[in-house]
Design an enzyme around this catalytic site. Structure first.
Site, short mmCIF file in Angstrom:
data_model
loop_
_atom_site.label_atom_id
_atom_site.label_comp_id
_atom_site.label_asym_id
_atom_site.label_seq_id
_atom_site.Cartn_x
_atom_site.Cartn_y
_atom_site.Cartn_z
N HIS A 123 0.79 -1.23 0.00
CA HIS A 123 0.00 0.00 0.00
C HIS A 123 0.82 1.28 0.00
O HIS A 123 0.26 2.37 -0.02
CB HIS A 123 -0.96 0.03 1.19
CG HIS A 123 -0.27 0.28 2.50
ND1 HIS A 123 0.38 -0.70 3.19
CD2 HIS A 123 -0.10 1.42 3.22
CE1 HIS A 123 0.91 -0.18 4.29
NE2 HIS A 123 0.64 1.11 4.33
C1 UD1 Z 1 -2.05 5.33 6.03
C2 UD1 Z 1 -0.71 5.76 6.64
C3 UD1 Z 1 0.30 4.63 6.52
C4 UD1 Z 1 -0.26 3.35 7.11
C5 UD1 Z 1 -1.57 3.03 6.40
C6 UD1 Z 1 -2.22 1.75 6.89
C7 UD1 Z 1 -0.18 8.15 6.40
C8 UD1 Z 1 0.68 9.12 5.69
N1 UD1 Z 1 -0.13 6.91 5.93
O1 UD1 Z 1 -1.83 5.17 4.63
O2 UD1 Z 1 1.48 4.98 7.23
O3 UD1 Z 1 0.66 2.30 6.90
O4 UD1 Z 1 -2.47 4.12 6.62
O5 UD1 Z 1 -3.37 1.49 6.17
O6 UD1 Z 1 -0.87 8.51 7.34
N2 UD1 Z 1 -9.33 4.90 2.22
C9 UD1 Z 1 -10.49 4.18 2.21
N3 UD1 Z 1 -11.04 3.85 3.39
C10 UD1 Z 1 -10.49 4.18 4.57
C11 UD1 Z 1 -9.30 4.93 4.57
C12 UD1 Z 1 -8.72 5.27 3.39
O7 UD1 Z 1 -11.03 3.84 1.17
O8 UD1 Z 1 -11.04 3.83 5.63
C13 UD1 Z 1 -8.73 5.27 0.92
C14 UD1 Z 1 -8.87 6.75 0.69
O9 UD1 Z 1 -9.65 6.96 -0.42
C15 UD1 Z 1 -7.47 7.27 0.49
C16 UD1 Z 1 -6.61 6.02 0.48
O10 UD1 Z 1 -7.37 4.94 0.97
O11 UD1 Z 1 -7.32 7.96 -0.70
C17 UD1 Z 1 -5.41 6.23 1.35
O12 UD1 Z 1 -5.79 6.53 2.70
P1 UD1 Z 1 -4.84 7.42 3.65
O13 UD1 Z 1 -5.33 7.40 5.03
O14 UD1 Z 1 -4.63 8.73 3.01
O15 UD1 Z 1 -3.44 6.70 3.61
P2 UD1 Z 1 -3.05 5.16 3.60
O16 UD1 Z 1 -2.49 4.84 2.29
O17 UD1 Z 1 -4.14 4.29 4.14
#
Ligand code: UD1
Length: 386
Positions: free
Chosen positions: A219
């Site tokens: 991821h």
């Molecule tokens: C975040 C953390 C990362 C951690 C990871 C675990 C940061 C910079 N990164 O990354 O260190 O390892 O979480 O998962 O904080 N999304 C969903 N549903 C959710 C949450 C997110 O669909 O419940 C999608 C969103 O559309 C978003 C993407 O996932 O665009 C990324 O989510 P985000 O929280 O920005 O970062 P992660 O890649 O999950």
């Protein structure tokens, strides 16, 4: 203020790995009895699969406050958390704010507390990948710079902090709280075959997997945001799945790139079982039984080391070097060729054997609480009695 009033501690969580770390810390605070706790959820992760299932499986109490910031760029998330949290902390000021890990929520909360002169404890301080293109590295640097009490998981972390000018009296080695959760959860971990059939695996897949399977998570933005990079990695996984069946838990970020670029075809009709993000107990069950794990997650590098399962990390660097020097981890970067040869080698040799690092013993949370109590007792003693 009475000298025996409970200390008021706010704990911040936002994203999936935070939930795994905060569960034993909340429990240890409650066991101690000297604290009044408040759990604040930023809402960075909100899907059931990324969020609710962890609260349920790890028996984390419902948060008192949810800032509901949701998705957005790193800056948007940080700004929304800061705005929401400032009001919450100003209205009801804690004696200490506890942040864990390195996600955007960790850094944003540390910033707000520092500006309000509320002491901050950072659990998992001092980890450094040396790679500032990782959003987490920026979060680690800023959070540590602003924290008052820096609690570390491995020996190199203190060296990093000292080099950056943190004084030794603010650093304590407490071990790895993620491993507290891992060890406590093993008896409840779900059998791998149960998880495979729950996600639609064929009888043939399950039969082949009984002879050994791999577990995959990816991821990191550097691996999954660019369709060409992700496409190359998926092609390597498709190739590998001809040697050993793979269970691939697909993170929403990875799913988004797969769907918008039509990459699903690369992995369909191969020996890959692609699932949505898994719950903690399913994930741990798969990891424990896997012959190998392919990942770019920080937590999974640590969990495989604690479980003694060979791990191939699709990154050039790790902020958790002990998983390589003592544990089962090897770093291969994100070239499909290097990933493939690492798997070949692992299958030929059985993979790296390691040992469980010092103080990854399931008791880190109690040490964390003891350090926070002694820090707060020292501050209270230093304050004039009102
Ligand atoms: C975040 C953390 C990362 C951690 C990871 C675990 C940061 C910079 N990164 O990354 O260190 O390892 O979480 O998962 O904080 N999304 C969903 N549903 C959710 C949450 C997110 O669909 O419940 C999608 C969103 O559309 C978003 C993407 O996932 O665009 C990324 O989510 P985000 O929280 O920005 O970062 P992660 O890649 O999950």
């Amino acid at each position: 203020m009475s000298t025996d009033a409970p200390w008021r501690v706010d704990c911040i969580v936002g994203a999936r790995p935070n939930f795994v770390k905060i569960a034993p810390i909340m429990r240890a605070f409650r066991d101690d009895g000297r604290f009044r706790l408040r759990l604040i959820h930023t809402g960075q992760h909100y899907d059931i699969a990324m969020n609710e299932v962890f609260f349920r499986e790890l028996a984390i109490p419902a948060p008192e406050v949810n800032l509901e910031v949701g998705s957005g760029s790193s800056t948007e998330q940080t700004a929304r958390i800061m705005l929401g949290l400032e009001g919450v902390l100003t209205a009801d000021r804690p004696d200490m704010l506890v942040v864990v890990g390195d996600v955007n929520s960790t850094m944003a909360a540390a910033l707000v507390a520092a500006k309000l002169l509320i002491p901050v404890t950072h659990v998992e301080a001092g980890l450094r990948s040396g790679d500032r293109t990782m959003p987490e590295e920026i979060n680690r640097l800023v959070t540590d710079r602003l924290s008052d009490l820096l609690l570390t998981t491995e020996s190199e972390a203190a060296a990093n902090l000292l080099r950056e000018g943190v004084t030794a009296d603010r650093i304590a080695f407490v071990g790895n709280v993620m491993i507290d959760t891992l060890f406590a959860s093993l008896p409840r971990a779900r059998p791998a075959t149960e998880t495979m059939s729950a996600h639609g695996a064929s009888g043939e897949f399950i039969q082949t997997a009984a002879g050994g399977f791999g577990f995959v998570t990816l991821h990191r933005p550097s691996n999954v945001d660019d369709a060409r990079v992700l496409g190359g990695l998926l092609a390597a996984l498709a190739d590998i799945s001809r040697l050993i069946p793979l269970v691939f838990a697909v993170h929403p970020r990875t799913r988004a790139t797969i769907d918008t670029n039509g990459l699903d075809g690369i992995i369909s009709a191969t020996g890959i079982l692609a699932t949505p993000p898994l719950g903690y107990l399913q994930s741990v069950g798969l990891m424990r039984e896997a012959r190998l794990v392919v990942t770019d997650s920080g937590g999974v590098q640590e969990e495989t080391t604690a479980l003694g399962v060979p791990c191939i990390t699709v990154r050039e660097s790790t902020e958790r070097p002990i998983t390589v020097s003592e544990g089962t981890n090897v770093l291969v970067g994100n070239s499909p060729g290097r990933l493939r040869s690492a798997v070949d080698e692992l299958l030929a040799t059985g993979g790296k054997r390691g040992r469980v690092p010092e103080m990854w013993d399931g008791k880190a949370a109690h040490r964390i609480v003891a350090h926070i109590a002694s820090y707060l007792a020292g501050r209270r003693a230093a304050q004039p009695i009102a």
